[in-house]
Write an enzyme that holds these catalytic residues in place. Sequence first.
Site, mmCIF file in Angstrom:
data_model
loop_
_atom_site.group_PDB
_atom_site.id
_atom_site.type_symbol
_atom_site.label_atom_id
_atom_site.label_comp_id
_atom_site.label_asym_id
_atom_site.label_seq_id
_atom_site.Cartn_x
_atom_site.Cartn_y
_atom_site.Cartn_z
ATOM 1 N N ASP A 95 0.795 -1.168 -0.156
ATOM 2 C CA ASP A 95 0.077 -0.056 -0.098
ATOM 3 C C ASP A 95 0.888 1.107 0.053
ATOM 4 O OD1 ASP A 95 -2.189 -1.595 0.258
ATOM 5 O OD2 ASP A 95 -2.022 -1.962 2.260
ATOM 6 N N HIS A 108 -3.858 -3.254 -6.361
ATOM 7 C CA HIS A 108 -3.161 -2.000 -6.883
ATOM 8 C C HIS A 108 -4.059 -1.054 -7.144
ATOM 9 C CE1 HIS A 108 0.772 -4.255 -7.286
ATOM 10 N NE2 HIS A 108 0.507 -4.226 -6.002
HETATM 11 P P1 IMP Z 1 -1.940 -12.805 3.271
HETATM 12 O O1 IMP Z 1 -1.090 -12.441 2.538
HETATM 13 O O2 IMP Z 1 -3.379 -12.761 2.982
HETATM 14 O O3 IMP Z 1 -1.745 -14.164 3.762
HETATM 15 O O4 IMP Z 1 -1.924 -11.857 4.689
HETATM 16 C C1 IMP Z 1 -0.799 -11.850 5.619
HETATM 17 C C2 IMP Z 1 -0.383 -10.281 5.988
HETATM 18 O O5 IMP Z 1 -0.096 -9.873 4.742
HETATM 19 C C3 IMP Z 1 -1.556 -9.672 6.464
HETATM 20 O O6 IMP Z 1 -0.913 -8.866 7.504
HETATM 21 C C4 IMP Z 1 -2.107 -8.865 5.221
HETATM 22 O O7 IMP Z 1 -2.774 -7.853 5.755
HETATM 23 C C5 IMP Z 1 -0.881 -8.504 4.811
HETATM 24 N N1 IMP Z 1 -0.985 -8.276 3.120
HETATM 25 C C6 IMP Z 1 -1.241 -9.269 2.244
HETATM 26 N N2 IMP Z 1 -1.363 -8.412 0.829
HETATM 27 C C7 IMP Z 1 -1.598 -7.357 1.349
HETATM 28 C C8 IMP Z 1 -1.353 -5.960 0.312
HETATM 29 O O8 IMP Z 1 -1.655 -6.161 -0.730
HETATM 30 N N3 IMP Z 1 -1.397 -4.885 1.153
HETATM 31 C C9 IMP Z 1 -1.109 -4.966 2.348
HETATM 32 N N4 IMP Z 1 -0.981 -5.902 3.490
HETATM 33 C C10 IMP Z 1 -1.341 -7.150 2.687
HETATM 34 MG MG MG Z 2 -2.773 -2.497 -1.673
#
Ligand code: IMP
Ligand code: MG
Length: 332
Positions: free
Chosen positions: A13, A42
């Site tokens: 982000d 994105h």
């Molecule tokens: P997962 O990738 O869904 O397994 O989540 C694992 C960690 O990564 C969590 O803290 C999510 O909030 C974070 N996370 C996964 N993808 C994103 C993203 O695109 N932006 C921000 N945080 C993410």
């Molecule tokens: Mg994002």
Amino acid sequence: MPCTVIAGAFWGDEGKGKIISYLALKDKLDFCVRTGSVNAAHTVWLEGKRYALHMVPAAFVYEKCRLLIGAGANLHVAKFLEEVEATKVKNRIGVDRQASIIEEKHSIQDKTSAHLKGLGTTGWGVGPAIEERVRRTAKLAKDIPELQPYLTDAAAEINNAIDAGKKVLLEGTQGLMLSLFHGTYPYVTGRDTSASAICAEAGVGPTRIDDVIIVFKSFMTRVGAGPLPEEITKEEALKRGWFETAAGTGRERRSAPFNFELAKRAVKVNSATQAAVTKLDSMFPQCQGAKTYDELPNEAKQFINEIEKQIRIPVLLIGTGPEALHIIDRRK
Ligand code: IMP
Ligand code: MG
């Protein structure tokens, strides 16, 4: 240009979507390769319209850019087809035959695992889908009838494009602090998010990369659990204009000031050659919409100077508003 990697510095982000959409239009990118999976959204603003892309590369905004999903990516079929429709890119997007498939069952496993819930995952099922890939029982793109028209050898296309001197961008997702290897384990995502991993997922070796652009936001945010140095309260974030909700899940983002130690580490581990800093207008509202460095108030210039001094690479792109073209471009 020829081959550039875009990587996030913190917890995702940072505004990678915006930077990529700007480069696509400005540099007339020939190829853009998405890595990662559906958990990462994105955001791209174009002519007042907002796109939160989970699958289609952010460079779709330039209509001559060929779009690819790399072999190391993890593809959500329904989301992919929906976004191909919404962005009208059917004739110029390809999916590597070996990209793995994320299914509904993975999302259910993600949401019902107490462990994963405790980490604050997005619930898309990326961890379980990657587990299945590692077990070598995952479906691949080539196994899915709806994907047949899109199948390609993305690595071959990309390497041929680099050979031909085309402008290629490798689109990373999330940020270094969410890397399975280099981040705040176990509060991380299921894959490495560093520049090298982005190359590996796309199928490009390190000697072919000309630039690695590391993207910072002017402050840091994080969704889900895990450490966030110097975290401020939601009330304070609202007061400072830093409060955000997640583009993908709608969850509230936690926030903290820019951290120079983490920034230096992100530059090092990604071997970044240049930096982008987004949302300068959230720190210094007078910057909103600025197109030249000279227009910036002194305190904003000082902030950028301090970043450059500490990270020892130039900040060449500065975001001053949500639209793709709200940018100060200090490249030659
Ligand atoms: P997962 O990738 O869904 O397994 O989540 C694992 C960690 O990564 C969590 O803290 C999510 O909030 C974070 N996370 C996964 N993808 C994103 C993203 O695109 N932006 C921000 N945080 C993410
Ligand atoms: Mg994002």
